[in-house]
Design a protein around this motif. Structure first.
Motif, short mmCIF file in Angstrom:
data_model
loop_
_atom_site.label_atom_id
_atom_site.label_comp_id
_atom_site.label_asym_id
_atom_site.label_seq_id
_atom_site.Cartn_x
_atom_site.Cartn_y
_atom_site.Cartn_z
N CYS A 1 11.42 -13.36 -6.54
CA CYS A 1 10.83 -12.17 -5.91
C CYS A 1 9.31 -12.11 -6.04
CB CYS A 1 11.39 -10.91 -6.55
SG CYS A 1 13.18 -10.75 -6.48
N SER A 2 8.68 -11.62 -4.98
CA SER A 2 7.29 -11.18 -5.06
C SER A 2 7.31 -9.71 -5.46
CB SER A 2 6.60 -11.33 -3.70
OG SER A 2 6.53 -12.69 -3.33
N THR A 3 6.35 -9.31 -6.28
CA THR A 3 6.34 -7.95 -6.84
C THR A 3 5.13 -7.19 -6.35
OG1 THR A 3 7.40 -8.80 -8.84
CG2 THR A 3 6.39 -6.64 -9.00
N HIS A 4 5.36 -6.00 -5.80
CA HIS A 4 4.25 -5.18 -5.31
C HIS A 4 4.44 -3.75 -5.80
CE1 HIS A 4 1.16 -3.47 -2.83
NE2 HIS A 4 2.02 -2.79 -2.09
N CYS A 5 3.45 -3.23 -6.54
CA CYS A 5 3.51 -1.84 -7.01
C CYS A 5 3.10 -0.91 -5.87
CB CYS A 5 2.62 -1.64 -8.23
SG CYS A 5 2.69 0.05 -8.89
N LEU A 6 4.00 -0.03 -5.46
CA LEU A 6 3.72 0.88 -4.35
C LEU A 6 2.97 2.12 -4.81
CD1 LEU A 6 7.18 0.79 -2.51
CD2 LEU A 6 5.08 -0.43 -1.87
N GLU A 7 3.36 2.66 -5.99
CA GLU A 7 2.74 3.90 -6.43
C GLU A 7 3.04 4.16 -7.90
OE1 GLU A 7 2.52 8.59 -5.01
OE2 GLU A 7 3.03 7.03 -3.57
N THR A 8 2.13 4.86 -8.55
CA THR A 8 2.31 5.33 -9.92
C THR A 8 2.17 6.85 -9.92
OG1 THR A 8 1.37 3.29 -10.79
CG2 THR A 8 1.48 5.16 -12.29
N VAL A 9 3.15 7.53 -10.52
CA VAL A 9 3.18 8.99 -10.47
C VAL A 9 3.38 9.56 -11.87
CG1 VAL A 9 4.42 10.99 -9.53
CG2 VAL A 9 4.17 8.93 -8.15
#
Length: 246
Positions: free
Chosen positions: A213-221
């Protein structure tokens, strides 16, 4: 409370090994349901982040097979089924599964899973929601098939740290070509709270899933609530990742 931050704003905690020997048994998880210690369940669903990134997750495709690991009675399962997708979940608590069908006003049938002694499968009368009552590590023994999407909220963070590699192997074995895997993890100081939910840093996600898998952080809340004070922490963030095929 829903303040969005970039992943650069949230520090990684160096003490990632401090929780490595923490472990809950399947019986202890079942007891949480019996004793109503289910703070991990969200009555309204994980609405804000999931709805915000729903188009990114589904990519406009219809008739997808969507997998919910450690599903509990997540209301999102009904959402996806109502959108025309086929939903499959796994949950150790039969009580949690029965409550899902009751609360969503869905009739269902149940049958024994011959490959796993003592395990059951609960299926909605419409046929588009199937929930397996067993350990997720026994799931590969069933003919469950492959999935286009995985929604992992409250699952990886609940798995005993020592079992994460086995868990990741199961997840990766279920993925169909062109998959999208939405993963929510929690960031807090693991020296102050033993878990679960456990702290899962980005390096651990890449170690577990990075081969495929490639990993992409969409958002931090920021998800801190008053109940977290009893954990001994003063801040906690949720990070949403999208894992895609390399």
């Amino acid at each position: 409370m829903d303040t969005a931050k970039t992943s650069l704003d949230i520090k990684e905690y160096p003490d990632t090994e401090v929780q490595k020997n923490q472990a809950l048994t399947l019986e202890e998880w079942q007891d949480k349901w019996v004793n109503r210690k289910i703070g991990f369940h969200q009555e309204q669903g994980h609405h804000r982040l999931l709805k915000k990134y729903l188009d990114t997750f589904l990519k406009g495709e219809s008739g997808l097979r969507v997998f919910f690991p450690l599903c509990g009675k997540a209301v999102e399962m009904k959402w996806f089924a109502d959108l025309g997708h086929t939903v499959v979940g796994v949950e150790i608590s039969e009580l949690g599964i029965r409550e899902f069908f009751a609360e969503q006003n869905l009739s269902y049938s149940e049958e024994q899973i011959t490959e796993i002694p003592g395990a059951k499968m609960f299926k909605s009368s419409s046929g588009n929601i199937s929930l397996y009552c067993c350990s997720i590590f026994d799931l590969p023994r069933t003919n469950i098939g492959k999935f286009d999407r995985i929604w992992d909220r409250g699952a990886l963070v609940a798995i005993n740290p020592g079992d994460r590699e086995c868990y990741a192997d199961v997840m990766l074995s279920l993925l169909r070509k062109g998959f999208q895997y939405l993963l929510a993890v929690l960031y807090y100081d693991p020296t102050k709270h033993a878990g679960p939910p456990f702290y899962v840093p980005e390096a651990e996600i890449k170690r577990l899933f990075g081969t495929i898998c490639s990993t992409h952080c969409l958002e931090t809340v920021d998800v801190f609530e008053e109940r977290h004070i009893s954990w001994g922490i003063d801040c906690i963030f949720e990070k949403l990742y999208l894992l895609t095929e390399k």
